[in-house]
Each structure stands twice: as C-alpha cells, then as structure tokens.
Design an enzyme around this catalytic site. Structure first.
Site, mmCIF file in Angstrom:
data_model
loop_
_atom_site.group_PDB
_atom_site.id
_atom_site.type_symbol
_atom_site.label_atom_id
_atom_site.label_comp_id
_atom_site.label_asym_id
_atom_site.label_seq_id
_atom_site.Cartn_x
_atom_site.Cartn_y
_atom_site.Cartn_z
ATOM 1 N N THR A 69 16.415 -4.405 13.924
ATOM 2 C CA THR A 69 17.347 -5.249 14.671
ATOM 3 C C THR A 69 18.667 -4.471 14.807
ATOM 4 O O THR A 69 18.744 -3.293 14.429
ATOM 5 C CB THR A 69 17.616 -6.564 13.907
ATOM 6 O OG1 THR A 69 18.285 -6.223 12.685
ATOM 7 C CG2 THR A 69 16.334 -7.311 13.603
ATOM 8 N N TYR A 102 -24.583 3.225 27.415
ATOM 9 C CA TYR A 102 -25.468 2.551 28.363
ATOM 10 C C TYR A 102 -26.911 2.488 27.892
ATOM 11 O O TYR A 102 -27.516 3.499 27.541
ATOM 12 C CB TYR A 102 -25.437 3.232 29.748
ATOM 13 C CG TYR A 102 -26.601 2.800 30.610
ATOM 14 C CD1 TYR A 102 -26.745 1.462 30.975
ATOM 15 C CD2 TYR A 102 -27.582 3.697 31.007
ATOM 16 C CE1 TYR A 102 -27.839 1.035 31.712
ATOM 17 C CE2 TYR A 102 -28.680 3.279 31.760
ATOM 18 C CZ TYR A 102 -28.802 1.948 32.108
ATOM 19 O OH TYR A 102 -29.876 1.528 32.824
ATOM 20 N N ILE A 136 17.652 -4.546 8.637
ATOM 21 C CA ILE A 136 16.855 -5.755 8.949
ATOM 22 C C ILE A 136 15.902 -5.444 10.102
ATOM 23 O O ILE A 136 16.326 -5.042 11.187
ATOM 24 C CB ILE A 136 17.765 -6.949 9.322
ATOM 25 C CG1 ILE A 136 18.798 -7.199 8.208
ATOM 26 C CG2 ILE A 136 16.923 -8.189 9.570
ATOM 27 C CD1 ILE A 136 19.763 -8.337 8.497
ATOM 28 N N TYR A 137 14.639 -5.629 9.848
ATOM 29 C CA TYR A 137 13.597 -5.419 10.855
ATOM 30 C C TYR A 137 13.135 -6.789 11.342
ATOM 31 O O TYR A 137 13.312 -7.796 10.659
ATOM 32 C CB TYR A 137 12.418 -4.667 10.230
ATOM 33 C CG TYR A 137 12.758 -3.241 9.846
ATOM 34 C CD1 TYR A 137 12.359 -2.171 10.629
ATOM 35 C CD2 TYR A 137 13.505 -2.973 8.699
ATOM 36 C CE1 TYR A 137 12.677 -0.870 10.299
ATOM 37 C CE2 TYR A 137 13.836 -1.669 8.355
ATOM 38 C CZ TYR A 137 13.417 -0.616 9.162
ATOM 39 O OH TYR A 137 13.740 0.671 8.837
ATOM 40 N N ALA A 138 12.521 -6.816 12.511
ATOM 41 C CA ALA A 138 11.956 -8.092 12.975
ATOM 42 C C ALA A 138 10.670 -7.804 13.738
ATOM 43 O O ALA A 138 10.561 -6.772 14.434
ATOM 44 C CB ALA A 138 12.952 -8.845 13.845
ATOM 45 N N ARG A 140 0.841 -1.214 0.000
ATOM 46 C CA ARG A 140 0.000 0.000 0.000
ATOM 47 C C ARG A 140 0.866 1.250 0.000
ATOM 48 O O ARG A 140 0.459 2.302 -0.472
ATOM 49 C CB ARG A 140 -0.947 -0.006 1.207
ATOM 50 C CG ARG A 140 -2.054 -1.040 1.083
ATOM 51 C CD ARG A 140 -3.169 -0.802 2.087
ATOM 52 N NE ARG A 140 -2.751 -0.989 3.460
ATOM 53 C CZ ARG A 140 -2.772 -2.162 4.089
ATOM 54 N NH1 ARG A 140 -3.187 -3.249 3.467
ATOM 55 N NH2 ARG A 140 -2.383 -2.257 5.343
ATOM 56 N N SER A 195 -0.826 -16.656 5.778
ATOM 57 C CA SER A 195 -1.913 -15.920 6.420
ATOM 58 C C SER A 195 -3.074 -16.803 6.852
ATOM 59 O O SER A 195 -4.222 -16.512 6.550
ATOM 60 C CB SER A 195 -2.406 -14.853 5.432
ATOM 61 O OG SER A 195 -3.067 -13.838 6.137
ATOM 62 N N ASN A 254 -4.184 -19.028 12.864
ATOM 63 C CA ASN A 254 -3.679 -19.886 13.953
ATOM 64 C C ASN A 254 -4.702 -19.931 15.101
ATOM 65 O O ASN A 254 -4.931 -20.973 15.694
ATOM 66 C CB ASN A 254 -2.392 -19.368 14.619
ATOM 67 C CG ASN A 254 -1.472 -18.635 13.710
ATOM 68 O OD1 ASN A 254 -1.912 -17.790 12.946
ATOM 69 N ND2 ASN A 254 -0.196 -18.955 13.791
ATOM 70 N N CYS A 255 -5.274 -18.756 15.369
ATOM 71 C CA CYS A 255 -6.122 -18.630 16.554
ATOM 72 C C CYS A 255 -7.409 -19.436 16.414
ATOM 73 O O CYS A 255 -8.071 -19.730 17.408
ATOM 74 C CB CYS A 255 -6.443 -17.159 16.817
ATOM 75 S SG CYS A 255 -4.961 -16.140 16.779
HETATM 76 P P1 FAD Z 1 3.519 -16.852 12.811
HETATM 77 O O1 FAD Z 1 2.137 -16.387 12.614
HETATM 78 O O2 FAD Z 1 3.736 -18.091 13.581
HETATM 79 O O3 FAD Z 1 4.204 -16.955 11.395
HETATM 80 C C1 FAD Z 1 5.548 -17.280 11.240
HETATM 81 C C2 FAD Z 1 5.718 -18.024 9.936
HETATM 82 O O4 FAD Z 1 7.070 -17.939 9.544
HETATM 83 C C3 FAD Z 1 5.402 -19.501 10.051
HETATM 84 O O5 FAD Z 1 4.354 -19.873 9.173
HETATM 85 C C4 FAD Z 1 6.716 -20.207 9.670
HETATM 86 O O6 FAD Z 1 6.524 -21.351 8.857
HETATM 87 C C5 FAD Z 1 7.426 -19.120 8.881
HETATM 88 N N1 FAD Z 1 8.889 -19.257 8.929
HETATM 89 C C6 FAD Z 1 9.664 -19.371 10.026
HETATM 90 N N2 FAD Z 1 10.958 -19.423 9.700
HETATM 91 C C7 FAD Z 1 11.014 -19.342 8.354
HETATM 92 C C8 FAD Z 1 12.076 -19.346 7.418
HETATM 93 N N3 FAD Z 1 13.329 -19.429 7.822
HETATM 94 N N4 FAD Z 1 11.779 -19.268 6.113
HETATM 95 C C9 FAD Z 1 10.486 -19.168 5.696
HETATM 96 N N5 FAD Z 1 9.441 -19.146 6.539
HETATM 97 C C10 FAD Z 1 9.700 -19.236 7.855
HETATM 98 N N6 FAD Z 1 -2.827 -15.042 19.646
HETATM 99 C C11 FAD Z 1 -3.803 -14.225 20.066
HETATM 100 O O7 FAD Z 1 -3.546 -13.021 20.239
HETATM 101 N N7 FAD Z 1 -5.066 -14.687 20.294
HETATM 102 C C12 FAD Z 1 -5.405 -15.984 20.110
HETATM 103 O O8 FAD Z 1 -6.556 -16.390 20.306
HETATM 104 C C13 FAD Z 1 -4.378 -16.882 19.684
HETATM 105 N N8 FAD Z 1 -4.655 -18.191 19.519
HETATM 106 C C14 FAD Z 1 -3.668 -19.010 19.039
HETATM 107 C C15 FAD Z 1 -3.973 -20.350 18.845
HETATM 108 C C16 FAD Z 1 -3.009 -21.210 18.362
HETATM 109 C C17 FAD Z 1 -3.334 -22.657 18.170
HETATM 110 C C18 FAD Z 1 -1.707 -20.714 18.039
HETATM 111 C C19 FAD Z 1 -0.662 -21.620 17.500
HETATM 112 C C20 FAD Z 1 -1.396 -19.384 18.258
HETATM 113 C C21 FAD Z 1 -2.378 -18.523 18.756
HETATM 114 N N9 FAD Z 1 -2.105 -17.179 18.993
HETATM 115 C C22 FAD Z 1 -3.089 -16.355 19.445
HETATM 116 C C23 FAD Z 1 -0.758 -16.630 18.781
HETATM 117 C C24 FAD Z 1 -0.637 -15.971 17.423
HETATM 118 O O9 FAD Z 1 -1.090 -16.857 16.441
HETATM 119 C C25 FAD Z 1 0.804 -15.579 17.185
HETATM 120 O O10 FAD Z 1 1.176 -14.670 18.179
HETATM 121 C C26 FAD Z 1 1.016 -14.938 15.827
HETATM 122 O O11 FAD Z 1 0.629 -15.793 14.791
HETATM 123 C C27 FAD Z 1 2.497 -14.582 15.661
HETATM 124 O O12 FAD Z 1 2.712 -14.053 14.404
HETATM 125 P P2 FAD Z 1 4.136 -14.183 13.689
HETATM 126 O O13 FAD Z 1 3.977 -13.570 12.370
HETATM 127 O O14 FAD Z 1 5.172 -13.687 14.590
HETATM 128 O O15 FAD Z 1 4.386 -15.746 13.557
#
Ligand code: FAD
Length: 549
Positions: A272, A425, A277-279, A21, A38, A41-42
C-alpha cells in the site's frame, strides 16, 4: 518478525501459510472477524442446493489445523478496528468478550475482502432479504429453503446470483431473477449470454432484464418485491447479488490511498502507500493485465495468488504481481460460460481497436459420441494479432479452452501462435484441429487478408442503401429451418455454376451455419472479382444476437 494478517479466508490464509513456509521464526497472527477461517465461499451456493451435502466440507481448514500445521496464532471472532501506523500497532476487539487490545507489527497484510452491496431502498432490512458471503449467511438462507418456501427472487444476474438461481430451481422453488442490465452475466458480451438465457427460460426461471427492485414490503409471512415497472413479485426469500464493495475502512482511516471505486491502492509488490502494509484480494485495486488500467476484480484465484506474493515480499523475495485478467467461469444448469481478458464492450468503451471472430466447434471430435457444441469468441489486436480476450459458452470443454486462452494472454501470444499450438488430442478429448487451433486459423486468416469478414451486427445495422447482398450458402433444408431475413439461398456446392445469379455491383455477404462454407464461398467469389466477405461465425453467431424476448 511480527507479521499480522487481517482476514482469514482466501487472501489472508494463503498469505499466512506461505509466510510460515518462508519463516519458521516469525510470529504470525491471523485475525478473522467471523467464526471460520479459510472456508469455501465459492461452494456456498451448492450447499444451498444440496449438491454439497455436508456443511463441514465447506471448511477448507480450521483454526486448530492452522495452529498445529503452520504454527499460526489464529484469532477468530477478533476484529481489527484501527491501524496506528506511527506506533506500528493495530487495535483489536474480541467480539465475544468486547475486550480491546493493541498488537504490534513489523509488517501488516490486509486481506479484509469485500462486502456485498445492500442498496438503500425501502424495506431492504425486512426479514427474508439476504446477501451471501459467508457460512452465517448460507445457514440463514438454507434454513429458509429447508422450510419449504415456494418462491424466491434473486436481484442481480451475476455469477453468484445465477448460481443461486440454479440451486433454488433444483429445490423446486419458483425463482425470478431481476437484472438491471439488458443481459444476464453482465461481465460477458451480451450475445455470448444468449445460450445461458435460453437455458434459464427452459428451466422455467423467470428472467426480468432491464428491471430493478425499487422496494420491499411485508405481505403476510412473505415479501413483495416492488419493481421499477410497478409490478410486485411475491417471495418468501430474496437474495441481493448486486455486487460488492471493497472493505477499505481500516485502510482509509489509516490514511492509505484508495482508488475511485474504493479499492486499496497497491504497487506491483502489493504494498500500500505505507511500505510496511501490504493488501491483497477483493479489497484492492489491481492493474488490468490487458489494458494496464486500474480495476477491481473480486475473484478467488487472484486473491490466493496475491496472498502468496505479499508473503514473499514481506520476506524479501521481491515478487511482482502481474495484474488481473479476470478469468472467470460459471455453470448454469447444463451450460458453462467462461471468459478471460478484455470483453468487447470494455474495449469499445476505452476506444481500443480490436477484431473478433466466432467459431462454433464441438468440444471433441464430432464423430465420437457425446460431442457438445460450444461458441467461442476471440478478440485480438488488429495489427499485431495479440490476444486481448476470449469468451466461450457451451458445456464440456469450455473450461479447457478458456484456460488455454488465459495462459495465451498471460504470455502475450498472438492468434498466429494459436494456429501452431500443439494440444492433447484423442477423439474423446479434442480434435486434431482443436477449437483453439481453429480460432487461430480463422483469426490469422482474417488478419492476413485471406478471408475478409463482416460482423453480423454490421450486416444487420447497415442502412438499406448499403445492405450487402446476403448469400446463404447452406443446404435448402438448413435455409428452410431458419435464415437471416432477406438472404438468398445458393448452396456452396452449386455456387460455381450459378455465379450469374449474383449481382455484380453489390457487395456480397456470404454465410453458412458456422463460417466454414461461408469461407469457401468467399474464396470462390473473391477470385471471380466480387467484393465478398464472410459473415463471421455464420448463422449460429447471428442466432446469438437474437436472444429470446
Ligand atoms: P474473503 O475471502 O472475503 O476474506 C476476507 C475476510 O476478512 C472475511 O472473512 C472477513 O470477515 C475478514 N475481515 C474483514 N475485515 C476484518 C477486520 N477488520 N478484522 C478481522 N477480519 C476481517 N471467486 C471465484 O474466483 N470463483 C467462484 O466460483 C467464486 N464463487 C463465489 C461464491 C460466493 C457465494 C462468494 C461470496 C464469493 C465467490 N467468489 C468466487 C469470490 C471469492 O470468494 C473472493 O474473491 C475471495 O474470497 C476474496 O478473498 P479475500 O481474501 O480478498 O476476501
């Protein structure tokens, strides 16, 4: 601009969409090791239980959609294996073909998430022992569930663990949850989890607190989970929900700084130790919004916001990430527990002074049908009244109150601001004095000295010689249905003519059901010269401190 993003789920996909965007011309590549981007997970635990019936609903978007709508170069099943900071390139391995190649970058955003912990205990690799992180995991777990298994063990009573416990139980699976701590939902203060524990037990879940899994053994087609106590639990499915560790290998190998618990170090712009490099997301160390200390908070909201902010910064917008306050919510059967900001236990550990109050209001006007009670704990600075944290447990309306308090913490509001808050309310939604206002009145009154308060724990822990005179000012019927041991019952309406029955020389701790009549009694007694305090939150708070065994 060549922008590469590692990780295609919460943080990574947010960063990619925001980046597009902001720039139509940048070449944006999104690398994802798994087959999906995308995904939700939740939502995974609710797919196991059937609440989310269609697997496709878990895919928030697809690689094709990201390509067509955002013109992103999405490369799934592509693992980023190394970062060459000098050459400004990453090495990528295509997992389907094994081919490796270099991809150059101008800016790199790391969003690799966190990996569920698999503690090195005997038998951990036996079939039937799962963690839950992605769609591949959920497919395996659901497969087992659909085979008609009868017993499951969930190790870890955190958010994901309890969500799975609920979903297994709903499928008729006899479920045991094993937790090392002496409470469920360890981020919460223990007393606030009592209603959740009661609900689990009422739903016939076996809850083993202060226990750990020490080993796993094959037993026929199933497993035996060996506990610290020596007991062995049979199960056809075991879930490990014992926490996560940041995916930091790439960062560490590239010489980027990480914190003591492994989170990738970033500054307030989410850079970072290498400015190109950002994280973001579960992989990073963040600043705790309340204490300012470094911490790690694996939640979806922060990951999504950080992805957006990192993209802003890549394109020169200089946006600061304010820190994470750990606002979280979980549903366990018909109960909801939510929290934001600092817990009492974290404040105690860091020796930070605080005061706290408990209230037990209904979520909307009590006279309107369907009012549901909640317990709300507010933690605040004893000098300024600044709100430091809040926790609530109940049903409907818990989410709304914690969200208001989360916003209040963001804005550094005080308990006095809560007294003034004007909230929507009508009787089916709230009360003219909303629970948020009530929390402000009680906390504000306490800080102004209108309303001396003694905490239930202090009453219970006081040595015999210092025990206050416990005055229960509820009705005789309420008293008969349960009271704090040693209390004397004088209903508040009878108090004035019966003042002579009270000891003059002893401190009095007055209590009622939730604190309001105790407050009235305290005001009456204070004006007769008695040293009196109200037991904060009354008998209902006392009951929170009496979890079932
Ligand atoms: P992720 O969403 O985990 O994405 C990281 C991705 O990077 C992964 O798909 C992985 O395969 C990929 N990856 C890693 N290393 C590499 C590499 N070297 N090369 C290529 N790809 C790579 N949070 C809430 O706030 N509320 C909730 O209700 C909730 N419920 C959850 C339920 C479950 C079952 C789980 C597992 C998590 C839940 N969470 C919840 C937590 C939330 O999903 C995470 O905090 C969030 O997804 C983190 O986002 P992220 O982008 O950091 O990592």
């Amino acid at each position: 601009m060549n922008l590469l993003i590692v990780g295609g789920v919460a943080g990574g996909a947010s960063a990619a969409a925001r980046a597009r965007r902001l720039s139509e011309t940048a070449h944006i590549v999104l690398f994802e090791r798994g087959p999906d981007v995308s995904f939700a997970n939740c939502g995974l635990p609710y797919y196991v239980g059937g609440e989310i019936a269609e697997r496709a609903k878990l895919l928030v978007t697809t690689p094709d959609r990201l390509r067509s709508r955002f013109n992103l170069d999405v490369r799934i099943r592509s693992s980023v294996e190394a970062i060459d900071r000098t050459a400004k390139a990453v090495r990528v391995r295509e997992l389907t073909t094994g081919r490796e190649y270099e991809e150059p970058y101008d800016k790199l955003i790391l969003a690799p998430g966190a990996t569920p912990l698999r503690p090195p205990i005997p038998g951990i690799d036996l079939p039937g022992i799962f963690t839950l992180k992605n769609l591949t995991d959920v497919d395996r777990i659901k497969d087992r569930v659909d085979q008609g298994i009868r017993q499951a063990v969930v190790v870890g009573a955190g958010f994901i663990g309890l969500e799975l416990v609920e979903n297994f139980t709903r499928q008729g699976i006899a479920t045991t949850v094993v937790e090392l701590q002496d409470q469920v939902l360890p981020p919460f203060d223990k007393e606030m989890t009592t209603p959740i524990l009661e609900t689990l037990l009422a739903k016939s879940v076996t809850v083993l607190l202060g226990q750990s899994a020490e080993g796993f053994e094959q037993a026929g087609k199933g497993l035996l989970v060996r506990l610290k106590s020596g007991e062995k639990l049979p199960a056809q499915l075991v879930i490990l929900g014992v926490g996560v560790r940041p995916e930091n290998q790439l960062a560490v190998a590239a010489g980027l700084a990480v914190g003591p618990r492994g989170g990738i170090r970033v500054n307030e712009f989410l850079q970072t130790t290498d400015p190109d490099i950002y994280a973001v997301g579960d992989a990073i160390e963040v600043k705790d919004f309340v204490s300012g200390d470094p911490t790690q908070v694996p939640l979806a909201g922060p990951a999504n916001r950080q992805g957006r902010i990192a993209a802003d910064n890549v394109f020169g917008r200089a946006v600061r990430y304010r820190g994470t306050q750990g606002t979280a919510i979980v549903g366990v059967f018909d109960k909801t527990a939510a929290m934001t900001g600092a817990s009492e236990k974290v404040l105690r550990r860091s020796h930070r002074p605080f005061r706290k109050i408990y209230i037990h209001p209904t979520h909307h006007a009590g006279y309107y049908p369907g009012a549901v009670e909640m317990s709300l704990k507010l933690i605040f600075d004893p000098q300024s009244g600044r709100i430091l944290g809040a926790q609530a447990v109940g049903g409907a309306g818990v989410d709304k109150r914690i969200d208001v308090l989360a916003a209040a913490i963001q804005a550094s509001l005080t308990v006095y601001d809560l007294e003034e808050m004007e909230l929507a309310y009508a009787p089916q939604y709230g009360s003219a004095k909303d629970p948020i206002n009530m929390a402000g009145f009680v906390a504000g009154g306490l800080l102004r000295g209108d309303h001396p308060q003694i905490d239930v724990e202090s009453v219970l822990a006081a040595p015999a010689a210092e025990q206050p005179f416990l005055l229960d000012v509820r009705t005789p019927q309420e008293f008969a249905s349960g009271h704090i041991s040693g209390a004397v019952n004088i209903p508040v309406d009878d108090l004035r003519p019966r003042l002579g029955e009270l000891p003059r020389e002893r401190k009095i701790a007055a209590y009622c059901q939730v604190g309001q009549r105790g407050y009235l009694a305290t005001r009456i007694l204070m004006q007769t010269g008695s040293s009196t305090a109200n037991v904060g939150g009354g008998y209902k708070t006392y009951k929170l401190f009496q979890p079932p065994n």
